[in-house]
Design a protein around this motif. Structure first.
Motif, short mmCIF file in Angstrom:
data_model
loop_
_atom_site.label_atom_id
_atom_site.label_comp_id
_atom_site.label_asym_id
_atom_site.label_seq_id
_atom_site.Cartn_x
_atom_site.Cartn_y
_atom_site.Cartn_z
N CYS A 185 18.24 20.54 -49.94
CA CYS A 185 17.69 21.47 -48.94
C CYS A 185 18.80 21.80 -47.95
O CYS A 185 19.64 20.95 -47.65
CB CYS A 185 16.54 20.84 -48.18
SG CYS A 185 15.07 20.67 -49.17
N SER A 202 18.44 22.35 -44.79
CA SER A 202 18.22 21.53 -43.60
C SER A 202 16.87 20.84 -43.77
O SER A 202 16.13 21.17 -44.69
CB SER A 202 18.23 22.39 -42.33
OG SER A 202 17.06 23.16 -42.30
N THR A 203 16.57 19.91 -42.90
CA THR A 203 15.31 19.18 -43.06
C THR A 203 14.24 19.77 -42.15
O THR A 203 14.42 19.85 -40.93
CB THR A 203 15.51 17.69 -42.70
OG1 THR A 203 16.55 17.18 -43.55
CG2 THR A 203 14.25 16.89 -42.94
N CYS A 204 13.12 20.20 -42.74
CA CYS A 204 12.02 20.73 -41.93
C CYS A 204 11.42 19.58 -41.11
O CYS A 204 11.42 18.42 -41.54
CB CYS A 204 10.95 21.33 -42.83
SG CYS A 204 11.59 22.65 -43.86
N PHE A 228 8.54 18.53 -40.56
CA PHE A 228 7.36 17.80 -41.04
C PHE A 228 7.65 17.07 -42.35
O PHE A 228 6.79 16.41 -42.90
CB PHE A 228 6.20 18.78 -41.27
CG PHE A 228 6.55 19.89 -42.24
CD1 PHE A 228 6.32 19.73 -43.60
CD2 PHE A 228 7.13 21.06 -41.79
CE1 PHE A 228 6.66 20.73 -44.48
CE2 PHE A 228 7.47 22.08 -42.67
CZ PHE A 228 7.24 21.91 -44.02
N CYS A 229 8.87 17.21 -42.86
CA CYS A 229 9.11 16.85 -44.26
C CYS A 229 9.44 15.38 -44.46
O CYS A 229 10.33 14.83 -43.81
CB CYS A 229 10.24 17.70 -44.82
SG CYS A 229 10.51 17.33 -46.55
N PHE A 285 9.73 14.46 -47.87
CA PHE A 285 10.19 14.42 -49.27
C PHE A 285 11.64 13.97 -49.32
O PHE A 285 12.41 14.20 -48.38
CB PHE A 285 10.10 15.82 -49.91
CG PHE A 285 8.71 16.28 -50.13
CD1 PHE A 285 7.84 15.55 -50.94
CD2 PHE A 285 8.25 17.44 -49.54
CE1 PHE A 285 6.54 15.99 -51.13
CE2 PHE A 285 6.95 17.87 -49.72
CZ PHE A 285 6.10 17.14 -50.52
N GLN A 296 15.24 14.52 -50.01
CA GLN A 296 16.15 15.67 -50.19
C GLN A 296 17.46 15.42 -49.45
O GLN A 296 17.53 14.56 -48.58
CB GLN A 296 15.48 16.98 -49.73
CG GLN A 296 14.59 16.91 -48.51
CD GLN A 296 15.31 16.99 -47.20
OE1 GLN A 296 16.44 17.46 -47.13
NE2 GLN A 296 14.68 16.52 -46.13
N GLY A 329 11.04 20.41 -55.30
CA GLY A 329 12.11 19.79 -54.53
C GLY A 329 11.64 19.23 -53.21
O GLY A 329 10.46 18.95 -53.05
N GLY A 330 12.60 19.18 -52.29
CA GLY A 330 13.83 19.94 -52.31
C GLY A 330 13.59 21.46 -52.39
O GLY A 330 12.48 21.93 -52.21
N THR A 331 14.65 22.14 -52.68
CA THR A 331 14.58 23.60 -52.79
C THR A 331 15.32 24.03 -54.05
O THR A 331 16.53 24.31 -53.99
CB THR A 331 15.25 24.26 -51.56
OG1 THR A 331 14.83 23.58 -50.37
CG2 THR A 331 14.89 25.72 -51.44
N ARG A 368 11.37 25.38 -39.84
CA ARG A 368 11.69 26.14 -41.05
C ARG A 368 12.83 27.11 -40.74
O ARG A 368 12.88 27.69 -39.66
CB ARG A 368 10.48 26.95 -41.53
CG ARG A 368 9.35 26.13 -42.04
CD ARG A 368 9.63 25.42 -43.33
NE ARG A 368 9.96 26.29 -44.43
CZ ARG A 368 9.85 25.97 -45.72
NH1 ARG A 368 9.42 24.78 -46.06
NH2 ARG A 368 10.17 26.81 -46.67
S1 SF4 Z 1 11.64 19.78 -49.28
FE1 SF4 Z 1 10.66 21.62 -48.50
S2 SF4 Z 1 9.66 20.94 -46.64
FE2 SF4 Z 1 11.20 19.39 -47.13
S3 SF4 Z 1 13.04 19.94 -46.02
FE3 SF4 Z 1 13.17 20.87 -48.04
S4 SF4 Z 1 12.32 22.94 -47.78
FE4 SF4 Z 1 11.68 21.72 -45.99
#
Ligand code: SF4
Length: 386
Positions: A22, A24-26, A28-29, A31, A33, A68-70, A139
């Motif tokens: 990703c 950058s890190t959102c 709320f995330c 996951f 990444q 993902g991730g993205t 975001r």
């Molecule tokens: S996985 Fe999705 S929600 Fe998490 S940082 Fe990456 S884009 Fe943002």
């Protein structure tokens, strides 16, 4: 290329590819990444090819999901390399092939490449159409990028598109939510996921919540879910899973198979698999996973040999979240050892509490009140089963 709508098959085998990068890190995330670096991308792609070469699937792959991730962050040449490896592994053109893309990563050259590979479903994380909420979630994209990306996706010929929305955002009013829902319906995607914001430990939003900088109002949140469910149902979407809506025939088959406790193979860091009665996951750390794939170490974490009781339990928990509910007759056929009397008693007690209704005295479906309390019901059921 077909419309990307396929019938949910009972015996599907899915392939999940985790792309852990990703930009950058959102806020709320939670996951797994990482920020991408060119040398890591090359090693990652070689690792994915290696993992695919390790596994000989016992039947062709029906559905593929890149999450993902993205995944959309990968340059077009890398998407092509991964796509060609997946096609070779799949033994057939997958019936449904989804790629997750963030609005800021959608580009015409990538979309053309994905179409040429046979990808027939794009899932885009919109979250909100309002700048202030996007900022609050950390975001990177802005509303105009959503519209541009959606336009490019349609122009590229994708006829099966999912948009992710987030509800119960800090400070979100019913009017704010209505604005997002109207906007999403105006775009008219075939599928919508509407997830409520959760505050996962150690995320930036969780820290703000624990510092009292933002507030959570559980009662108001419940009103927002209810509003969302009613709005989207009125707009012609089938509420086929507690957080998922689709036009007829556009349910996400890959996810349906997962929720029905069918089988899938997951590759990439942190990816989970459920295959040949074993549930396991890969190391949730890019460096560890790279070291393992490069030195041919097939290390699985959290390995669980699945019993019929495990599968029965999960089939009920995930099945209750689905619009079609759970048929007790089907349950008995699939799990001949299931304690049917106890299960019926449990469902009848839910019915007495107004949480489920029975269809034809067989299929238990959550009521509106039941949907609002779905997590609590799952915990109660686990207590009973455990
Ligand atoms: S996985 Fe999705 S929600 Fe998490 S940082 Fe990456 S884009 Fe943002």
């Amino acid at each position: 290329m077909g419309r990307g709508r396929v019938k949910a098959k009972e015996t599907g085998l899915g392939l999940y590819c985790h792309v852990p990068f990703c930009a950058s890190t959102c806020d709320f995330c939670a996951f797994y990444q990482e920020k991408p670096h060119r040398k890591d991308l090359d090693r990652y792609l070689a690792g994915m090819e290696k993992e695919l070469a390790w596994i000989q699937p016992d039947r062709p792959i029906d559905t593929v999901f890149w999450g993902g991730g993205t995944p959309g962050l990968l340059p077009a040449t890398d998407l092509k390399r991964l796509g060609e490896a997946v096609l070779e592994f799949a033994q057939q053109q997958p019936l449904e092939w989804t790629v997750e893309m963030a609005p800021s990563t959608v580009k015409p050259d990538k979309l053309k490449l994905l179409r040429d590979l046979g990808v027939n479903r794009i899932s885009m994380g919109v979250q909100s159409f309002q700048e202030s909420f996007l900022e609050g979630l950390g975001r990177l994209h802005r509303p105009r990028q959503i519209y541009q990306a959606y336009d490019w996706i349609r122009v590229a010929g994708f006829e099966n598109v999912n948009l992710d929305l987030m509800i119960a955002l800090p400070g979100q009013t019913v009017d704010d939510l209505k604005n997002d829902l109207e906007e999403v319906c105006r775009l008219d995607p075939e599928h919508l996921s509407a997830y409520c914001l959760t505050f996962e430990e150690d995320t930036a939003l969780w820290v703000k919540l624990s510092q009292g900088k933002i507030k959570q109002d559980i009662e108001k949140d419940a009103d927002l879910y209810e509003f969302t469910w009613e709005f989207l149902t009125d707009a012609g979407y089938d509420h086929y899973e507690i957080s998922n809506f689709s036009k007829p025939g556009f349910e996400c088959v890959h996810n349906l198979n997962t929720w029905k406790m069918k089988e899938w193979i997951g590759i990439g860091p942190s990816a989970a698999s459920q295959y040949r009665n074993i549930r396991y996951s890969n190391a949730a750390d890019l460096d560890v996973w790279l070291d393992q794939t490069e030195s041919d170490v097939k290390n699985r974490c959290e390995v669980q040999l699945l019993t019929e009781a495990d599968l029965l339990e999960d089939t009920i928990i995930f099945g209750l979240r689905m619009g079609q509910g759970i048929s007790l007759n089907e349950l008995q056929q699939r799990f001949p050892q299931a304690p049917m009397e106890e299960l019926r008693t449990f469902f009848v007690s839910l019915e007495t509490d107004g949480l489920v209704t029975f269809e034809n005295n067989d299929r238990a479906k959550l009521t509106l009140k039941g949907k609002l309390l779905a997590d609590k019901i799952a915990v109660e059921f686990l207590g009973l089963a455990g």
